[in-house]
Write a protein that holds these residues in place. Structure first.
Motif, PDB file in Angstrom:
ATOM      1  N   ILE A 257      30.821  47.947  34.183  1.00  0.00           N
ATOM      2  CA  ILE A 257      32.227  47.538  34.231  1.00  0.00           C
ATOM      3  C   ILE A 257      32.901  48.310  35.362  1.00  0.00           C
ATOM      4  O   ILE A 257      33.030  49.529  35.301  1.00  0.00           O
ATOM      5  N   VAL A 258      33.324  47.619  36.410  1.00  0.00           N
ATOM      6  CA  VAL A 258      33.933  48.252  37.579  1.00  0.00           C
ATOM      7  C   VAL A 258      35.448  48.261  37.413  1.00  0.00           C
ATOM      8  O   VAL A 258      36.055  47.229  37.127  1.00  0.00           O
ATOM      9  N   GLY A 259      36.064  49.430  37.616  1.00  0.00           N
ATOM     10  CA  GLY A 259      37.524  49.525  37.518  1.00  0.00           C
ATOM     11  C   GLY A 259      37.951  50.926  37.133  1.00  0.00           C
ATOM     12  O   GLY A 259      37.234  51.630  36.413  1.00  0.00           O
ATOM     13  N   ALA A 260      39.120  51.335  37.636  1.00  0.00           N
ATOM     14  CA  ALA A 260      39.642  52.674  37.335  1.00  0.00           C
ATOM     15  C   ALA A 260      41.102  52.624  36.889  1.00  0.00           C
ATOM     16  O   ALA A 260      41.720  53.661  36.720  1.00  0.00           O
ATOM     17  N   SER A 261      41.643  51.421  36.683  1.00  0.00           N
ATOM     18  CA  SER A 261      43.042  51.293  36.265  1.00  0.00           C
ATOM     19  C   SER A 261      43.187  51.679  34.799  1.00  0.00           C
ATOM     20  O   SER A 261      42.212  51.696  34.035  1.00  0.00           O
ATOM     21  N   GLU A 262      44.408  51.979  34.384  1.00  0.00           N
ATOM     22  CA  GLU A 262      44.659  52.389  33.006  1.00  0.00           C
ATOM     23  C   GLU A 262      44.280  51.306  32.000  1.00  0.00           C
ATOM     24  O   GLU A 262      43.704  51.613  30.951  1.00  0.00           O
ATOM     25  N   PRO A 263      44.610  50.000  32.261  1.00  0.00           N
ATOM     26  CA  PRO A 263      44.183  48.982  31.295  1.00  0.00           C
ATOM     27  C   PRO A 263      42.671  48.939  31.092  1.00  0.00           C
ATOM     28  O   PRO A 263      42.202  48.718  29.975  1.00  0.00           O
ATOM     29  N   VAL A 264      41.907  49.158  32.166  1.00  0.00           N
ATOM     30  CA  VAL A 264      40.446  49.148  32.052  1.00  0.00           C
ATOM     31  C   VAL A 264      39.965  50.382  31.293  1.00  0.00           C
ATOM     32  O   VAL A 264      39.056  50.302  30.457  1.00  0.00           O
ATOM     33  N   LYS A 265      40.575  51.529  31.552  1.00  0.00           N
ATOM     34  CA  LYS A 265      40.201  52.746  30.810  1.00  0.00           C
ATOM     35  C   LYS A 265      40.453  52.581  29.315  1.00  0.00           C
ATOM     36  O   LYS A 265      39.630  52.992  28.490  1.00  0.00           O
TER      37      LYS A 265
ATOM     38  N   ALA B 161      36.067  44.162  44.878  1.00  0.00           N
ATOM     39  CA  ALA B 161      35.666  43.421  46.077  1.00  0.00           C
ATOM     40  C   ALA B 161      34.528  44.130  46.792  1.00  0.00           C
ATOM     41  O   ALA B 161      33.556  43.489  47.246  1.00  0.00           O
ATOM     42  N   ASP B 162      34.617  45.450  46.916  1.00  0.00           N
ATOM     43  CA  ASP B 162      33.549  46.217  47.578  1.00  0.00           C
ATOM     44  C   ASP B 162      32.245  46.129  46.790  1.00  0.00           C
ATOM     45  O   ASP B 162      31.158  45.979  47.372  1.00  0.00           O
ATOM     46  N   HIS B 163      32.352  46.213  45.462  1.00  0.00           N
ATOM     47  CA  HIS B 163      31.157  46.103  44.609  1.00  0.00           C
ATOM     48  C   HIS B 163      30.486  44.738  44.777  1.00  0.00           C
ATOM     49  O   HIS B 163      29.267  44.648  44.998  1.00  0.00           O
ATOM     50  N   PHE B 164      31.276  43.665  44.701  1.00  0.00           N
ATOM     51  CA  PHE B 164      30.720  42.319  44.834  1.00  0.00           C
ATOM     52  C   PHE B 164      30.143  42.100  46.226  1.00  0.00           C
ATOM     53  O   PHE B 164      29.120  41.425  46.387  1.00  0.00           O
ATOM     54  N   LEU B 165      30.803  42.663  47.259  1.00  0.00           N
ATOM     55  CA  LEU B 165      30.315  42.500  48.627  1.00  0.00           C
ATOM     56  C   LEU B 165      28.900  43.068  48.768  1.00  0.00           C
ATOM     57  O   LEU B 165      28.011  42.412  49.323  1.00  0.00           O
ATOM     58  N   HIS B 166      28.696  44.280  48.262  1.00  0.00           N
ATOM     59  CA  HIS B 166      27.379  44.900  48.426  1.00  0.00           C
ATOM     60  C   HIS B 166      26.311  44.187  47.579  1.00  0.00           C
ATOM     61  O   HIS B 166      25.164  44.052  48.007  1.00  0.00           O
TER      62      HIS B 166
ATOM     63  N   LEU C  33      37.425  36.233  41.969  1.00  0.00           N
ATOM     64  CA  LEU C  33      37.275  37.215  43.042  1.00  0.00           C
ATOM     65  C   LEU C  33      35.821  37.308  43.499  1.00  0.00           C
ATOM     66  O   LEU C  33      35.533  37.352  44.701  1.00  0.00           O
ATOM     67  N   ARG C  34      34.904  37.328  42.551  1.00  0.00           N
ATOM     68  CA  ARG C  34      33.484  37.385  42.912  1.00  0.00           C
ATOM     69  C   ARG C  34      33.084  36.160  43.736  1.00  0.00           C
ATOM     70  O   ARG C  34      32.368  36.277  44.744  1.00  0.00           O
ATOM     71  N   ASN C  35      33.528  34.972  43.318  1.00  0.00           N
ATOM     72  CA  ASN C  35      33.188  33.747  44.050  1.00  0.00           C
ATOM     73  C   ASN C  35      33.746  33.768  45.474  1.00  0.00           C
ATOM     74  O   ASN C  35      33.084  33.341  46.418  1.00  0.00           O
ATOM     75  N   VAL C  36      34.974  34.283  45.623  1.00  0.00           N
ATOM     76  CA  VAL C  36      35.601  34.362  46.950  1.00  0.00           C
ATOM     77  C   VAL C  36      34.810  35.307  47.858  1.00  0.00           C
ATOM     78  O   VAL C  36      34.546  35.000  49.030  1.00  0.00           O
ATOM     79  N   VAL C  37      34.428  36.469  47.331  1.00  0.00           N
ATOM     80  CA  VAL C  37      33.677  37.440  48.130  1.00  0.00           C
ATOM     81  C   VAL C  37      32.298  36.891  48.474  1.00  0.00           C
ATOM     82  O   VAL C  37      31.824  37.025  49.614  1.00  0.00           O
TER      83      VAL C  37
END
Length: 396
Positions: free
Chosen positions: A105-113, A287-292, A325-329
């Motif tokens: 699970i990628v994310g560091a925002s408060e809702p994700v935490k 976006a960086d995760h999906f790009l790689h 977002l994944r599809n766009v990247v």
């Protein structure tokens, strides 16, 4: 109450009848400060109503006056034993939570935490979990992570899309069928519930289940056994049920489109997945995760995303959430001929929305500046009693 705030004792013994604040009010105040505190009430007026009210407020027990030293010692010993067990459980849960891996699970925002904290708690036991979130927020991925970190990790993880299967086929898929149960049933088939034995079954889009299937599923969850379509023997189940939906099931229950008893059975632990528009700061990480990931899979020499393209991504509202977002990247990685993705590699609708937002921002900025200037000039004219020349001199 002031002494409790300062010293936070693990066990509190208090009278019920006191001046200024009675024991129940004190109990509620203590529980609001520390829910784990064990509170014992002393009362000469023990009634059933008092006992029920005290229990609802969170009292561990109550001691009736007059009492002996031995009675006091006994109830305090029980309270100490209870606190010791609670401390051991908390330590065990903390150790297990610390060893959990939710790195998918990628994310560091408060809702994700907050979401991950709830997921870590859910992974501890075998209670049913209801995952609620908009389409594309990653409900199945979170369900897999909870399964992988839970007690059923060694067992299978079986997802079933309730919206993708027609009603007759869904029943057969869930419960299985015996040979000859219906036309075309030439062999015995184990259902997904049976295949998930020892593991986890995810009911994706559970709100799409028909009322008749809901009845059968509820019976299965309560009895922990199934009977295949066309069969007579029962098969025991040891599975964990997770359900996922983008719909508001409580409203469907009110409209009698979803059974309330099944809703309460599934909604033991509810976890809300935030939409991407609420996850401030997570878009660059995702976006960086999906790009790689996409570049490695496509063997493309794409190193990153340009600042201009990233600005467009951050200004978009993402109705399709993380999946969009994944599809766009992935699309950008496949069509770009450069090392860094530029705005020209992004879909036209994103650029259009970004342009509309920038235009709206400029218009709002211009309006605010004009209002600020108008207010400042009016104040200067008031100070100079309408002398325009003097107001202009002060304003520079």
């Amino acid at each position: 109450l002031e002494v409790f705030r300062q010293s936070r004792p693990p066990i509190v013994l208090t009278d019920l009848k006191m001046a200024e604040m009675d024991g129940l009010a004190l109990l509620r105040s203590i529980k609001s400060l520390d829910p784990e505190t064990v509170v014992i009430l002393i009362t000469a007026y023990a009634t059933i109503d008092t006992a029920i009210e005290a229990t609802r407020a969170g009292a561990f027990d109550y001691l009736r006056k007059p009492f002996t030293t031995e009675e006091l010692r006994t109830i305090l010993q029980r309270a100490c034993d209870y606190r010791a067990r609670m401390s051991q459980q908390e330590a065990s849960v903390a150790d297990r939570a610390a060893s959990m891996d939710f790195s998918t699970i990628v994310g560091a925002s408060e809702p994700v935490k907050e979401m991950l904290r709830n997921a870590a708690c859910a992974a501890q036991g075998g209670a049913s979990v209801l995952l609620v979130g908009e389409t594309g927020t990653g409900k199945e991925m979170l369900a897999k992570a909870i399964h992988a970190n839970g007690l059923q990790a060694r067992g299978p993880f079986i997802p079933v899309d309730c919206a993708a299967l027609p009603e007759p086929l869904l029943e057969s898929e869930l419960f299985g069928h015996e040979r000859g149960a219906f036309t075309g049933a030439v062999t015995l088939q184990r259902g997904l519930l049976e295949l998930a034995n020892g593991g986890t079954l995810l009911l994706d889009e559970v709100g799409e289940l028909s009322l008749s299937t809901q009845v059968k599923l509820l019976r299965t969850l309560e009895e922990r056994q199934i009977r295949r379509v066309g069969g007579h023997a029962f098969v025991g189940l040891d599975i964990r049920i997770m359900a996922a939906t983008h719909q508001k099931l409580e409203e469907m229950v009110a409209a009698r489109k979803f059974r309330d008893d099944l809703y309460y059975r599934l909604n033991v632990l509810a976890i809300r997945l935030p939409p991407l528009r609420e996850r401030n700061g997570d878009i660059p990480l995702l976006a960086d995760h999906f790009l790689h990931v996409c570049a490695r899979r496509a063997k493309a020499r794409v190193l990153g995303i340009s600042s201009a393209a990233l600005l467009v991504l951050e200004q978009y509202s993402w109705p399709g959430n993380v999946r969009e977002l994944r599809n766009v990247v992935e699309r950008a990685v496949s069509i770009t001929g450069e090392e860094y993705i530029s705005p020209l590699d992004l879909p036209e609708e994103l650029l259009q929305k970004s342009g509309e937002m920038r235009a709206a921002f400029r218009q709002e900025k211009r309006r605010n500046v004009e209002n600020f200037e108008r207010q400042g000039i009016a104040e200067l004219l008031t100070r100079t009693q309408g002398n325009v020349t003097e107001a202009a001199r002060i304003a520079g």
